[in-house]
Design a protein around this motif. Structure first.
Motif, PDB file in Angstrom:
ATOM      1  N   ASP A  48       0.852  -1.211   0.000  1.00 43.07           N
ATOM      2  CA  ASP A  48       0.000   0.000   0.000  1.00 43.07           C
ATOM      3  C   ASP A  48       0.876   1.245   0.000  1.00 43.07           C
ATOM      4  O   ASP A  48       0.597   2.216  -0.697  1.00 43.07           O
ATOM      5  N   ARG A 113     -12.048   1.275 -15.606  1.00 46.73           N
ATOM      6  CA  ARG A 113     -12.637   0.729 -14.377  1.00 46.73           C
ATOM      7  C   ARG A 113     -11.588   0.058 -13.482  1.00 46.73           C
ATOM      8  O   ARG A 113     -11.620   0.206 -12.264  1.00 46.73           O
ATOM      9  N   TYR A 114     -10.655  -0.710 -14.083  1.00 50.85           N
ATOM     10  CA  TYR A 114      -9.814  -1.574 -13.230  1.00 50.85           C
ATOM     11  C   TYR A 114      -8.380  -1.072 -13.002  1.00 50.85           C
ATOM     12  O   TYR A 114      -7.788  -1.388 -11.977  1.00 50.85           O
ATOM     13  N   GLY A 117      -7.701   1.122  -9.766  1.00 48.23           N
ATOM     14  CA  GLY A 117      -7.768   0.316  -8.534  1.00 48.23           C
ATOM     15  C   GLY A 117      -6.504  -0.490  -8.317  1.00 48.23           C
ATOM     16  O   GLY A 117      -6.072  -0.733  -7.183  1.00 48.23           O
ATOM     17  N   ASN A 121      -3.673   0.053  -5.509  1.00 47.02           N
ATOM     18  CA  ASN A 121      -3.721  -1.168  -4.692  1.00 47.02           C
ATOM     19  C   ASN A 121      -5.021  -1.275  -3.889  1.00 47.02           C
ATOM     20  O   ASN A 121      -5.046  -1.873  -2.824  1.00 47.02           O
ATOM     21  N   ARG A 122      -6.095  -0.719  -4.425  1.00 51.94           N
ATOM     22  CA  ARG A 122      -7.378  -0.812  -3.735  1.00 51.94           C
ATOM     23  C   ARG A 122      -8.023  -2.165  -3.951  1.00 51.94           C
ATOM     24  O   ARG A 122      -8.829  -2.612  -3.147  1.00 51.94           O
ATOM     25  N   GLU A 123      -7.687  -2.832  -5.071  1.00 53.16           N
ATOM     26  CA  GLU A 123      -8.326  -4.115  -5.386  1.00 53.16           C
ATOM     27  C   GLU A 123      -7.254  -5.182  -5.611  1.00 53.16           C
ATOM     28  O   GLU A 123      -6.367  -5.027  -6.448  1.00 53.16           O
ATOM     29  N   ASP A 168     -10.156  -9.359  -4.075  1.00 48.16           N
ATOM     30  CA  ASP A 168     -11.432  -8.708  -4.377  1.00 48.16           C
ATOM     31  C   ASP A 168     -11.967  -9.186  -5.724  1.00 48.16           C
ATOM     32  O   ASP A 168     -13.167  -9.231  -5.942  1.00 48.16           O
ATOM     33  N   ASP A 192     -16.075 -10.703  -9.775  1.00 45.96           N
ATOM     34  CA  ASP A 192     -16.077 -10.063  -8.454  1.00 45.96           C
ATOM     35  C   ASP A 192     -16.158 -11.173  -7.396  1.00 45.96           C
ATOM     36  O   ASP A 192     -17.107 -11.959  -7.395  1.00 45.96           O
TER      37      ASP A 192
END
Ligand SMILES: Cc1cc2nc3c(=O)[nH]c(=O)nc-3n(C[C@H](O)[C@H](O)[C@H](O)COP(=O)(O)OP(=O)(O)OC[C@H]3O[C@@H](n4cnc5c(N)ncnc54)[C@H](O)[C@@H]3O)c2cc1C
Length: 391
Positions: A48, A113-114, A117, A121-123, A168, A192
């Motif tokens: 993170d 969209r991806y 993230g 490092n959110r997903e 995720d 998902d």
């Protein structure tokens, strides 16, 4: 980021080294000392922090949020990263495989969209390819995705899915047309992990860690918009995805192996209580000399591959995978013999003078001749595609 603008390679290396040392100490300072590089919470906090400081998407185009770092600089970054002893992130599959795959094959909507993230490092992502009956023969996979209007219904089982317990999202291969030859009826889907119908069962490894999992899909609804590329083109996408970053995959591993060799030699010269076979033993001396040669031959292999193949090696990449995984196991076999019962000590134990978890690394190295294509499969590739031998 200013560091990436540095004109001189040596200055860049020094800055990277200093940045890693300072920031590692800072992030580790938030944990009870000493913290293991294998500690999941530390790995996540470190990754993170890297991403928050902009150290993600290093080779990606600037238009997609990356830094467009040239190969030479990427090599320096990876070498210094490995030398620093920084932990491996937990989103390696997302950053290393899914990101480059979307850059090449994703639609504009999928990238928008991806990718942010991933960069932040959110997903966290996992890779759902292997199945109980489809490992080396991946195209034999049986997980099905049946199209029902604007979505697919996915059912089946994946296994050895690293990080599925914390992921995720999962990118997976599923059969969308069972009537055509097996490679031709597969699609690449983004799923998902919070979707109803998904069950994750962790598998405990022999080193006590719990990184990979079984994943069950029971009528899981996946929007058609989450398919990457055309329907039934998933095999070609998966094969291309496997080649991304293949050349740089070995750099940190070879640096680590060289450092392990040096650390082992030092411990062998000054054995501590509980050590095993002494350095005077002629057999151990011979094995250490061979290990030294292995490390140097590997470095030359890797350099030649980077220089001649320009980062995307063909079947000759199989030499490197085979030789690295088998010689690394040999090195850790010697470590077990030389260190004896003292190999059980890790940096977290008060009596430990060294910075490595020898026993843990020995156990983990057993996986290296299996993952990313087993040694037998690498030998088949070399025999058929490099040497031209009959099947
Ligand atoms: C640490 C680790 C992490 C992994 N993470 C993931 C992940 O995140 N996602 C994922 O999808 N998978 C993952 N895998 C799975 C990995 O890709 C498979 O283990 C690998 O492809 C081998 O498949 P298998 O285990 O089914 O073995 P099999 O294919 O069943 O092979 C069993 C044995 O038969 C041999 N064999 C098979 N076919 C041949 C042949 N044609 N000729 C000669 N010998 C042969 C193999 O070499 C092996 O010794 C991971 C594996 C490991 C070890």
């Amino acid at each position: 980021m200013q560091l990436f603008e540095e004109a001189d390679d040596e200055a860049f290396r020094r800055l990277v080294r200093e940045w890693l040392a300072d920031n590692l100490a800072m992030v580790a300072g938030g944990f009870p000392a000493p913290v293991s590089p294998h500690d999941m919470a530390f790995r996540r906090a470190w990754e993170d922090h890297l991403c928050a400081c902009g150290f993600s998407g290093l080779t990606w185009p600037k238009a997609d949020g990356g830094h467009e770092l040239p190969m030479g600089r990427m090599v320096i970054w990876l070498e210094e990263y490995a030398r620093s002893g920084a932990p491996q992130g937990v989103n390696v599959i997302g950053h290393g495989i899914l990101g480059p795959t979307l850059l090449h094959f994703g639609s504009a909507e999928q990238k928008a969209r991806y990718l942010p993230g991933l960069l932040a490092n959110r997903e966290i992502w996992c890779q759902g390819y292997s199945e109980p009956g489809a490992g080396s023969d991946l195209a034999a996979l049986r997980t099905q995705a049946v199209c029902e209007g604007d979505h697919y219904m996915v059912s089946g089982q994946k296994i050895w899915t690293s990080y599925a317990n914390i992921a995720d999202w999962c990118f997976l291969l599923a059969r969308t047309d069972p009537s055509v030859p097996k490679h031709k009826g597969i699609s690449f889907l983004l799923v998902d992990m919070k979707s109803p119908g998904i069950t994750v069962r962790p598998i405990r490894q022999m080193n006590g860690e719990q990184e990979f999992n079984e994943v069950f899909f029971d009528e899981v609804k996946v929007p058609v918009a989450n398919r990457v590329g055309e329907e039934n083109s998933g095999w070609a996408i998966a094969m291309a995805a496997a080649s991304f970053e293949r050349a740089t995959y070995f750099i940190p591993r070879l640096v680590r192996m060289e450092e392990e060799f040096r650390d082992l030699l030092q411990l062998a010269r000054a054995p501590r209580p509980g050590a095993g076979v002494p350095l005077e033993d002629p057999e151990v001396r011979g094995r250490l000399a061979s290990a030294y040669l292995d490390v140097h031959v590997l470095k030359l292999f890797a350099r030649r591959m980077l220089e001649t193949a320009g980062g995307t090696p063909g079947p000759e990449g199989s030499y490197l995978k085979l030789f690295w995984s088998e010689s690394h196991q040999r090195l850790l076999d010697i470590a077990m013999d030389v260190l004896g019962p003292s190999a059980r000590l890790g940096p977290q134990e008060p009596a430990a003078a060294e910075r490595r978890h020898w026993q843990r690394d020995y156990l983990w190295s057993r996986a290296e001749t299996i993952l990313a294509g087993t040694s037998e499969i690498q030998r088949n590739i070399i025999a058929e595609r490099v040497l031209g031998l009959p099947r």
